[in-house]
Design a protein around this motif. Structure first.
Motif, PDB file in Angstrom:
ATOM      1  N   ASP A  86      17.327  -8.463  -9.677  1.00  0.00           N
ATOM      2  CA  ASP A  86      17.646  -7.026  -9.545  1.00  0.00           C
ATOM      3  C   ASP A  86      19.084  -6.735  -9.983  1.00  0.00           C
ATOM      4  O   ASP A  86      19.337  -5.784 -10.720  1.00  0.00           O
ATOM      5  CB  ASP A  86      17.444  -6.565  -8.096  1.00  0.00           C
ATOM      6  N   THR A 123      14.622 -22.282 -14.249  1.00  0.00           N
ATOM      7  CA  THR A 123      13.688 -21.514 -13.422  1.00  0.00           C
ATOM      8  C   THR A 123      12.337 -21.307 -14.109  1.00  0.00           C
ATOM      9  O   THR A 123      12.273 -21.253 -15.348  1.00  0.00           O
ATOM     10  CB  THR A 123      14.310 -20.130 -13.112  1.00  0.00           C
ATOM     11  N   GLU A 125      10.988 -18.586 -14.273  1.00  0.00           N
ATOM     12  CA  GLU A 125      10.995 -17.231 -14.853  1.00  0.00           C
ATOM     13  C   GLU A 125      11.135 -17.253 -16.366  1.00  0.00           C
ATOM     14  O   GLU A 125      10.835 -16.257 -17.022  1.00  0.00           O
ATOM     15  CB  GLU A 125      12.122 -16.387 -14.245  1.00  0.00           C
ATOM     16  N   TYR A 148      18.335 -11.649 -16.406  1.00  0.00           N
ATOM     17  CA  TYR A 148      18.506 -12.946 -15.721  1.00  0.00           C
ATOM     18  C   TYR A 148      17.679 -14.028 -16.397  1.00  0.00           C
ATOM     19  O   TYR A 148      18.200 -15.082 -16.785  1.00  0.00           O
ATOM     20  CB  TYR A 148      18.105 -12.834 -14.242  1.00  0.00           C
ATOM     21  N   LYS A 187      17.391 -11.870  -1.503  1.00  0.00           N
ATOM     22  CA  LYS A 187      16.127 -12.371  -2.040  1.00  0.00           C
ATOM     23  C   LYS A 187      14.984 -12.002  -1.093  1.00  0.00           C
ATOM     24  O   LYS A 187      15.194 -11.773   0.107  1.00  0.00           O
ATOM     25  CB  LYS A 187      16.194 -13.891  -2.243  1.00  0.00           C
ATOM     26  N   GLN A 210       2.305  -8.692  -6.796  1.00  0.00           N
ATOM     27  CA  GLN A 210       2.908  -9.674  -7.697  1.00  0.00           C
ATOM     28  C   GLN A 210       2.806 -11.056  -7.047  1.00  0.00           C
ATOM     29  O   GLN A 210       2.948 -11.188  -5.828  1.00  0.00           O
ATOM     30  CB  GLN A 210       4.392  -9.349  -7.952  1.00  0.00           C
ATOM     31  N   ARG A 212       3.979 -15.074  -6.647  1.00  0.00           N
ATOM     32  CA  ARG A 212       5.060 -16.048  -6.800  1.00  0.00           C
ATOM     33  C   ARG A 212       4.594 -17.380  -6.233  1.00  0.00           C
ATOM     34  O   ARG A 212       3.763 -17.430  -5.324  1.00  0.00           O
ATOM     35  CB  ARG A 212       6.328 -15.587  -6.064  1.00  0.00           C
ATOM     36  N   ASN A 247       3.093 -11.070  -2.901  1.00  0.00           N
ATOM     37  CA  ASN A 247       4.214 -10.693  -2.021  1.00  0.00           C
ATOM     38  C   ASN A 247       3.718 -10.055  -0.722  1.00  0.00           C
ATOM     39  O   ASN A 247       4.238 -10.327   0.361  1.00  0.00           O
ATOM     40  CB  ASN A 247       5.139  -9.704  -2.735  1.00  0.00           C
ATOM     41  N   ARG A 271      10.473  -2.689  -9.419  1.00  0.00           N
ATOM     42  CA  ARG A 271      11.530  -3.266 -10.274  1.00  0.00           C
ATOM     43  C   ARG A 271      11.149  -3.026 -11.737  1.00  0.00           C
ATOM     44  O   ARG A 271       9.990  -3.307 -12.110  1.00  0.00           O
ATOM     45  CB  ARG A 271      11.592  -4.766  -9.963  1.00  0.00           C
TER      46      ARG A 271
HETATM   47  O1  DAU Z   1      10.947 -17.800  -9.820  1.00  0.00           O
HETATM   48  C1  DAU Z   1      12.226 -18.356  -9.637  1.00  0.00           C
HETATM   49  C2  DAU Z   1      13.206 -17.244  -9.414  1.00  0.00           C
HETATM   50  O2  DAU Z   1      12.917 -16.733  -8.120  1.00  0.00           O
HETATM   51  C3  DAU Z   1      14.657 -17.671  -9.521  1.00  0.00           C
HETATM   52  O3  DAU Z   1      14.934 -18.088 -10.828  1.00  0.00           O
HETATM   53  C4  DAU Z   1      15.592 -16.531  -9.132  1.00  0.00           C
HETATM   54  O4  DAU Z   1      16.926 -16.995  -9.093  1.00  0.00           O
HETATM   55  C5  DAU Z   1      15.196 -16.028  -7.755  1.00  0.00           C
HETATM   56  O5  DAU Z   1      15.979 -14.899  -7.423  1.00  0.00           O
HETATM   57  C6  DAU Z   1      13.718 -15.659  -7.722  1.00  0.00           C
HETATM   58  O6  DAU Z   1      13.432 -14.503  -8.553  1.00  0.00           O
HETATM   59  P1  DAU Z   1      12.338 -13.404  -8.095  1.00  0.00           P
HETATM   60  O7  DAU Z   1      12.604 -12.153  -8.797  1.00  0.00           O
HETATM   61  O8  DAU Z   1      10.967 -13.970  -8.167  1.00  0.00           O
HETATM   62  O9  DAU Z   1      12.730 -13.359  -6.548  1.00  0.00           O
HETATM   63  P2  DAU Z   1      13.063 -12.157  -5.552  1.00  0.00           P
HETATM   64  O10 DAU Z   1      13.305 -12.803  -4.223  1.00  0.00           O
HETATM   65  O11 DAU Z   1      14.092 -11.234  -6.071  1.00  0.00           O
HETATM   66  O12 DAU Z   1      11.670 -11.389  -5.498  1.00  0.00           O
HETATM   67  C7  DAU Z   1      10.462 -12.057  -5.193  1.00  0.00           C
HETATM   68  C8  DAU Z   1       9.316 -11.062  -5.340  1.00  0.00           C
HETATM   69  O13 DAU Z   1       9.435 -10.081  -4.315  1.00  0.00           O
HETATM   70  C9  DAU Z   1       9.346 -10.299  -6.645  1.00  0.00           C
HETATM   71  O14 DAU Z   1       8.022 -10.027  -7.063  1.00  0.00           O
HETATM   72  C10 DAU Z   1      10.033  -8.982  -6.289  1.00  0.00           C
HETATM   73  C11 DAU Z   1       9.589  -8.760  -4.852  1.00  0.00           C
HETATM   74  N1  DAU Z   1      10.550  -8.043  -3.989  1.00  0.00           N
HETATM   75  C12 DAU Z   1      11.823  -8.497  -3.928  1.00  0.00           C
HETATM   76  C13 DAU Z   1      12.761  -7.883  -3.121  1.00  0.00           C
HETATM   77  C14 DAU Z   1      14.196  -8.368  -3.081  1.00  0.00           C
HETATM   78  C15 DAU Z   1      10.128  -6.979  -3.204  1.00  0.00           C
HETATM   79  O15 DAU Z   1       8.950  -6.580  -3.230  1.00  0.00           O
HETATM   80  N2  DAU Z   1      11.051  -6.349  -2.394  1.00  0.00           N
HETATM   81  C16 DAU Z   1      12.353  -6.755  -2.334  1.00  0.00           C
HETATM   82  O16 DAU Z   1      13.150  -6.119  -1.598  1.00  0.00           O
END
Ligand code: DAU
Ligand code: NAD
Length: 344
Positions: A86, A123, A125, A148, A187, A210, A212, A247, A271
């Motif tokens: 983000d 990563t 990603e 990123y 995160k 989404q 993960r 998620n 996002r």
């Molecule tokens: O996949 C590996 C990657 O995982 C790393 O390379 C990155 O450094 C790390 O930040 C992480 O990236 P993501 O974008 O997958 O992680 P994040 O924790 O930001 O978000 C995880 C999922 O949750 C993504 O689909 C977005 C969603 N999300 C995230 C946040 C912060 C939400 O729905 N609400 C939120 O407030």
């Protein structure tokens, strides 16, 4: 073995330093970290006095300081990065500086000093948005979506070019989404847990469907150490938790484990460019290096909730000034229009 660890004051780096100091009594670690908003020496308080550990504050883009720190080291493990997707969308410049120029600086110094091992932490990603049911292996195309992930893919290609052109003995790990103790609460998982602890809404981007691949940080640290010691130069190794979830499923599971109502789920503006699915194939780690994840998601989630609930002082500290303004900027009014929350 004397190892320069970049970004060791962050989430994965600090877990890795504690892991190695406990597992390898003959390894000496130098933690080289700029201490950005994400770097926190409190993550390493319990090893600060360990004779095999030292800390140097510095920027990986600063060649002279990097050279002074790397001289005499047998290996480099490069964690340092601007790691939040983000933030990279709203302010890409520091991401490009650190993730690309910083990696380039480290590679140049490692080449000049003829470092015997360079482990670059990347990563999943970089493989971009997968179609439903698909998995990425190490030879899948790089199709990054955000500043990123593009910066990480660029850094990976630079590392591989140094292997081919200068015979730098480098290896790369690409891991999936890590979770566990000491993760900065920007995160997903720590943000959801810490909000739920305070009975605050859990902001779910878009439809929350989404996917993960969740990996406990301790499993990743074991994998990284294995690659450092046994991985083949020039190779890439995927490290995934093999537990792929939406998620929304994770958020619901947290609420259930924490005895909080589902009414805390709050759907907010998505996002931009949001990838729907990440999923890794990790056969290479299993077959070549006998590694597989050991911590089941359910157990890992319980342990992580407990950790945050028991570390209120740590949490209060990291959620101080910078985090408060970050949260206000990106989350307040997010449900009305994304434009409203993009900083001017
Ligand atoms: O996949 C590996 C990657 O995982 C790393 O390379 C990155 O450094 C790390 O930040 C992480 O990236 P993501 O974008 O997958 O992680 P994040 O924790 O930001 O978000 C995880 C999922 O949750 C993504 O689909 C977005 C969603 N999300 C995230 C946040 C912060 C939400 O729905 N609400 C939120 O407030
Ligand atoms: P983090 O944001 O928690 O920590 C990053 C660390 O790097 C901080 O200590 C910060 O101070 C330091 N740093 C930032 N810029 C620097 C600079 N210019 N010079 C020196 N130090 C600097 O990140 P993390 O989640 O621990 O991720 C570590 C690495 O793992 C990153 O390379 C990231 O891309 C990668 N990765 C993370 C995940 C994940 O789920 N967190 C998954 C796959 C890969």
């Amino acid at each position: 073995m004397k190892i320069l660890v970049t970004g060791g004051a962050g989430f994965i780096g600090s877990n890795f330093i504690r892991h190695v100091l406990a597992e390898r009594k003959d390894y000496e670690l130098i933690n080289y970290d700029k201490l950005t908003y994400a770097g926190n020496l409190a993550n390493l308080a319990e090893v600060a006095e360990d004779p095999n550990y030292t800390f140097i504050r510095g920027d990986i883009c600063d060649a002279a300081t990097v050279e002074a720190a790397m001289r005499g080291c047998d290996a480099v493990i490069h964690f340092a990065a601007e790691s939040h997707v983000d933030r990279s969308i709203y302010e890409p410049a520091p991401v490009i500086d650190t993730n690309i120029k910083g990696t380039f600086t480290l590679l140049e110094v490692a080449r000049a000093l003829r470092v015997e091992r360079f482990l670059h932490i990347s990563t999943d990603e970089v493989y971009g948005d997968l179609t439903p049911g698909d998995f990425a292996d190490e030879s899948s195309p790089l199709q990054p979506s955000s500043p990123y992930s593009a910066s990480k893919a660029g850094a990976d290609l630079l590392v591989l070019s140094y292997v081919r052109t200068y015979a730098l003995p480098a290896v790369i790990t690409r891991s999936s989404n890590n979770y566990g103790p000491y993760q900065f609460p920007e995160k997903f998982l720590p943000l959801m847990i810490t909000n739920a602890l305070e009975h605050k809404p859990l902001p779910i981007y878009g439809d929350g469907k989404q996917q993960r691949d969740w990996l406990h940080v301790e499993d990743n640290c074991r994998g990284i150490l294995r690659v450092l010691e046994k991985g083949r130069a020039g190779e890439v190794y995927n490290i995934g938790g093999l537990d792929i979830e939406e998620n929304l499923t994770i958020a619901r599971r947290l609420l259930n484990l924490m005895n909080r109502p589902e009414s805390l789920l709050s759907y907010v503006k998505d996002r931009p460019g949001h990838d729907r699915r990440y999923a890794l194939r990790c056969e290479k780690m299993r077959v070549e290096l006998s590694w597989k994840p050991m911590i089941l998601l359910e157990n890992g989630l319980r342990q992580t909730i407990e950790w945050y609930a028991n570390h209120t002082a740590w949490l209060a500290d990291v959620r101080g000034g910078e985090y408060r303004s970050y949260y206000a900027k990106y989350y307040e009014n997010r449900d009305s229009s994304l434009r409203d929350v993009v900083p001017s």
